[in-house]
Design a protein around this motif. Structure first.
Motif, PDB file in Angstrom:
ATOM      1  N   GLN A 173       6.930   6.766  -8.845  1.00  0.00           N
ATOM      2  CA  GLN A 173       5.610   6.718  -8.207  1.00  0.00           C
ATOM      3  C   GLN A 173       5.740   6.517  -6.702  1.00  0.00           C
ATOM      4  OE1 GLN A 173       3.676   3.589 -10.400  1.00  0.00           O
ATOM      5  NE2 GLN A 173       3.081   4.955 -12.073  1.00  0.00           N
ATOM      6  N   HIS A 174       6.662   5.664  -6.304  1.00  0.00           N
ATOM      7  CA  HIS A 174       6.854   5.402  -4.881  1.00  0.00           C
ATOM      8  C   HIS A 174       7.384   6.647  -4.168  1.00  0.00           C
ATOM      9  CE1 HIS A 174       7.590   3.238  -1.209  1.00  0.00           C
ATOM     10  NE2 HIS A 174       8.848   3.648  -1.222  1.00  0.00           N
TER      11      HIS A 174
ATOM     12  N   TRP B  14       4.569   9.087  -3.685  1.00  0.00           N
ATOM     13  CA  TRP B  14       3.642   8.652  -2.644  1.00  0.00           C
ATOM     14  C   TRP B  14       4.219   8.926  -1.252  1.00  0.00           C
ATOM     15  CZ3 TRP B  14       4.468   4.732   1.016  1.00  0.00           C
ATOM     16  CH2 TRP B  14       3.382   4.496   1.850  1.00  0.00           C
TER      17      TRP B  14
ATOM     18  N   ARG C 124       1.287  -0.681   2.765  1.00  0.00           N
ATOM     19  CA  ARG C 124       1.539  -0.220   1.398  1.00  0.00           C
ATOM     20  C   ARG C 124       3.030  -0.040   1.142  1.00  0.00           C
ATOM     21  NH1 ARG C 124      -0.875   4.952  -1.980  1.00  0.00           N
ATOM     22  NH2 ARG C 124       0.546   4.688  -3.734  1.00  0.00           N
TER      23      ARG C 124
ATOM     24  N   GLU D   7       2.017  11.455   0.854  1.00  0.00           N
ATOM     25  CA  GLU D   7       1.106  10.769   1.759  1.00  0.00           C
ATOM     26  C   GLU D   7       1.767  10.262   3.038  1.00  0.00           C
ATOM     27  OE1 GLU D   7      -1.710   8.041  -0.042  1.00  0.00           O
ATOM     28  OE2 GLU D   7      -1.324   8.959  -2.004  1.00  0.00           O
TER      29      GLU D   7
ATOM     30  N   GLU E 265       5.188  -1.964  -1.685  1.00  0.00           N
ATOM     31  CA  GLU E 265       5.890  -1.247  -2.744  1.00  0.00           C
ATOM     32  C   GLU E 265       7.389  -1.525  -2.700  1.00  0.00           C
ATOM     33  OE1 GLU E 265       4.864   2.880  -3.196  1.00  0.00           O
ATOM     34  OE2 GLU E 265       2.721   2.427  -3.303  1.00  0.00           O
TER      35      GLU E 265
END
Length: 184
Positions: free
Chosen positions: A127-128, A131, A91, A135, A95
């Motif tokens: 958003q990145h 994340w 991911r 996470e 990204e």
């Protein structure tokens, strides 16, 4: 803009430099976002300034930041816990490619497309960052022993200093070894 951020005092010290860069990025992104949100629109000259701010952020902070994440932290985490980290690595790399494409599209944007491309860039970066903080970083802290994280922090400081994105003194301060930038 997301209000979720990882505070340095809740992170292992090895991630403080990355967290600092996230905060710097958010400051620039907020400036761009606020300017675009002003009623009446932004002049062509203003949009060009915002493009310069965003592309400067990309070339002088985020590109190196991404390389640090992938080559320092992600490499070590994949060695430590490949089954846990592999999906996160896929991911992150995806990204990172999307962010690089958005930055190129922003640089190449004709005037009529500049505002929407700026908005897209801001949204993708924010958003990145969120994340990573919510996470990815908790997993890195979980799978990497403290002594490994300390070694990685030293590697990161050395890379950032070599590339002109930080200094040894800034690294010591970010890790809590010094209180202020003006200390000896």
């Amino acid at each position: 803009m997301s209000s979720q951020t990882a505070e340095p005092n809740t992170l292992h010290r090895s991630l403080w430099a990355l967290s600092w860069e996230h905060q710097v990025a958010r400051g620039t992104l907020r400036t761009v976002e606020d300017a675009l949100a002003e009623g009446g629109g932004v002049s062509a000259e203003g949009l060009e300034r915002l493009r310069l701010m965003a592309t400067h952020l990309w070339t002088h902070r985020l590109e190196g930041h991404q390389a640090d994440e992938e080559s320092v932290f992600l490499t070590a985490a994949l060695r430590a816990a490949p089954l846990v980290v592999e999906p996160l690595a896929v991911r992150m790399e995806s990204e990172h490619r999307a962010l690089a494409l958005a930055a190129r599209r922003l640089q190449d944007a004709p005037p009529a497309e500049l505002a929407p491309r700026l908005q897209a860039f801001v949204r993708l970066v924010e958003q990145h960052l969120a994340w990573e903080e919510t996470e990815l970083w908790p997993v890195l802290e979980q799978v990497l022993p403290g002594e490994v994280q300390e070694e990685l922090a030293a590697q990161l400081d050395a890379r950032r200093t070599r590339e002109g994105r930080g200094s040894p003194k800034e690294g010591r301060i970010l890790r809590g070894e010094r209180d202020t930038l003006d200390c000896a």
